[in-house]
Design a protein around this motif. Structure first.
Motif, PDB file in Angstrom:
ATOM      1  N   ALA A   1      32.073  51.906  -0.568  1.00 25.42           N
ATOM      2  CA  ALA A   1      32.173  53.325  -0.204  1.00 25.42           C
ATOM      3  C   ALA A   1      33.231  53.557   0.865  1.00 25.42           C
ATOM      4  O   ALA A   1      33.958  54.549   0.832  1.00 25.42           O
ATOM      5  N   VAL A   2      33.302  52.637   1.840  1.00 29.03           N
ATOM      6  CA  VAL A   2      34.287  52.733   2.930  1.00 29.03           C
ATOM      7  C   VAL A   2      34.899  51.358   3.116  1.00 29.03           C
ATOM      8  O   VAL A   2      34.183  50.364   3.228  1.00 29.03           O
ATOM      9  N   HIS A   3      36.228  51.328   3.157  1.00 28.56           N
ATOM     10  CA  HIS A   3      36.929  50.042   3.177  1.00 28.56           C
ATOM     11  C   HIS A   3      37.877  49.957   4.373  1.00 28.56           C
ATOM     12  O   HIS A   3      38.827  50.735   4.484  1.00 28.56           O
ATOM     13  N   ASP A   4      37.607  49.029   5.296  1.00 30.93           N
ATOM     14  CA  ASP A   4      38.508  48.742   6.432  1.00 30.93           C
ATOM     15  C   ASP A   4      39.023  50.010   7.107  1.00 30.93           C
ATOM     16  O   ASP A   4      40.228  50.245   7.227  1.00 30.93           O
ATOM     17  N   LEU A   5      38.089  50.816   7.585  1.00 26.48           N
ATOM     18  CA  LEU A   5      38.442  52.119   8.164  1.00 26.48           C
ATOM     19  C   LEU A   5      38.832  51.982   9.627  1.00 26.48           C
ATOM     20  O   LEU A   5      38.074  51.471  10.441  1.00 26.48           O
TER      21      LEU A   5
ATOM     22  N   PHE B   1      37.067  50.244  13.888  1.00 23.54           N
ATOM     23  CA  PHE B   1      37.921  49.076  13.698  1.00 23.54           C
ATOM     24  C   PHE B   1      37.454  48.339  12.448  1.00 23.54           C
ATOM     25  O   PHE B   1      36.386  47.720  12.443  1.00 23.54           O
ATOM     26  N   SER B   2      38.235  48.460  11.375  1.00 25.39           N
ATOM     27  CA  SER B   2      37.924  47.791  10.095  1.00 25.39           C
ATOM     28  C   SER B   2      36.496  48.068   9.643  1.00 25.39           C
ATOM     29  O   SER B   2      35.808  47.181   9.125  1.00 25.39           O
ATOM     30  N   LEU B   3      36.043  49.284   9.830  1.00 25.64           N
ATOM     31  CA  LEU B   3      34.677  49.664   9.482  1.00 25.64           C
ATOM     32  C   LEU B   3      34.517  49.702   7.962  1.00 25.64           C
ATOM     33  O   LEU B   3      35.379  50.217   7.247  1.00 25.64           O
ATOM     34  N   GLY B   4      33.422  49.137   7.474  1.00 27.89           N
ATOM     35  CA  GLY B   4      33.208  49.106   6.033  1.00 27.89           C
ATOM     36  C   GLY B   4      31.750  49.244   5.647  1.00 27.89           C
ATOM     37  O   GLY B   4      30.850  48.867   6.399  1.00 27.89           O
TER      38      GLY B   4
END
Length: 313
Positions: free
Chosen positions: A19-23, A8-11
């Motif tokens: 590197a990772v945006h709102d995953l 949930f919105s992993l960043g």
């Protein structure tokens, strides 16, 4: 539908680099989920966060209803993780590596031999038990690494680009093993830059610049693509690729091997019009035909629109 892996919105950022945006991901139990994208898309960072090897800066994630931060040690009991780089011991034999990992995972002695024998047959390594790991081919190394990660019977298997540098035959063998594992109920999370491998997954997430730009079963992505794609074989494909986007009815054009894939804005423009316009430009066309879009076409199109949206902001 039961989702066993969720974010949930992993960043995650490294300095100023995001590197990772709102995953946001949802992986169903007992399926193969493919995280697909080019180098630098954020696939490895995503996988390392899910495996509780690095902590996210924001957002949440869970596996088996366990929080990837708060329950990191508990999660590691249920997962197997195979990184890109071969991580076994080259100066140990195939058998010694399997025994070593069995002991690390505290596999009971009474089941260790049976489990190792099963994995040797499962991975076609039974005739190579006395070989040093460093003496194995790339494909055999990957199958040994996979076997070591299966020694404790994980419920979830994370594989980071497992077929990079592996020959086509070994790639097929590795995927056969993955299909067998899925049939046994293992949930598999695999990253790959190869679109042909993506089509073998139950669901894929197309990832670019740290974002998921589409998440669906491969067939749904292909069937839902509404634009027309023409495959053009020209004497000078580079000239043709540069010329095609200048035509008012062409949305995009790019090379796929020796072919020019031309994306049309609608169905009203047929092969004859493209042919005539190429000939007027002095570009000789050998063949032109309408084709069914492949995942690579869809990915290129999505990335293009993503970039256009960013440029407009």
């Amino acid at each position: 539908m039961e989702f066993d892996i969720q974010t949930f919105s992993l960043g995650k950022s490294f300095g100023e680099i995001v590197a990772v945006h709102d995953l946001n991901l949802a992986v169903e139990r007992g399926t193969i989920f493919g995280l697909v994208g080019p180098d630098g898309a954020g696939k490895t960072t995503t996988m390392r966060m899910l495996c509780s090897l690095i902590s996210p800066d924001r957002g949440k994630g869970s596996i088996r209803n366990l929080d990837i931060v708060k329950d990191s040690e508990e999660i590691k009991k249920y997962i197997g993780y195979m990184p890109q780089k071969f991580s076994l011991y080259g100066d140990l034999t195939v058998m010694e590596n399997l025994v070593f990992y069995a002991e690390i995972y505290e596999v009971p002695r009474k089941v260790m031999k049976e489990k190792i024998d099963y994995l040797l047959v499962f991975s076609n390594l039974k005739e190579h038990t006395k070989k040093l790991a460093d003496q194995l081919s790339g494909g055999m190394k990957q199958k040994l690494a996979l076997s070591c990660n299966l020694i404790h019977t994980p419920e979830y298997l994370f594989l980071d680009e497992p077929t990079i540098g592996v020959d086509p035959v070994a790639r097929r063998e590795l995927w056969k093993i993955l299909f067998d594992l899925r049939a046994q109920g293992v949930t598999i999370f695999v990253s790959t830059p190869y679109m042909d491998e993506a089509e073998r997954c139950d669901v894929i997430g197309l990832m670019n610049q740290g974002k998921i730009i589409n998440q669906n079963p491969p067939a749904n992505m292909i069937n839902g693509f509404q634009k027309t794609i023409l495959s053009v074989f020209a004497d000078d494909p580079h000239q043709g690729k540069a010329f095609a986007p200048t035509l008012p009815y062409v949305e995009d054009a790019y090379l796929m091997g020796e072919e020019i894939h031309v994306v049309l804005e609608d169905d009203r423009n047929d092969q004859n019009k493209i042919f005539d316009d190429f000939v007027k430009q002095g570009i000789k066309v050998k063949e032109i035909k309408k084709i069914k879009p492949a995942l690579e076409d869809i990915f290129v199109n999505l990335v293009r629109h993503e970039q256009e949206n960013q440029d407009q902001k």
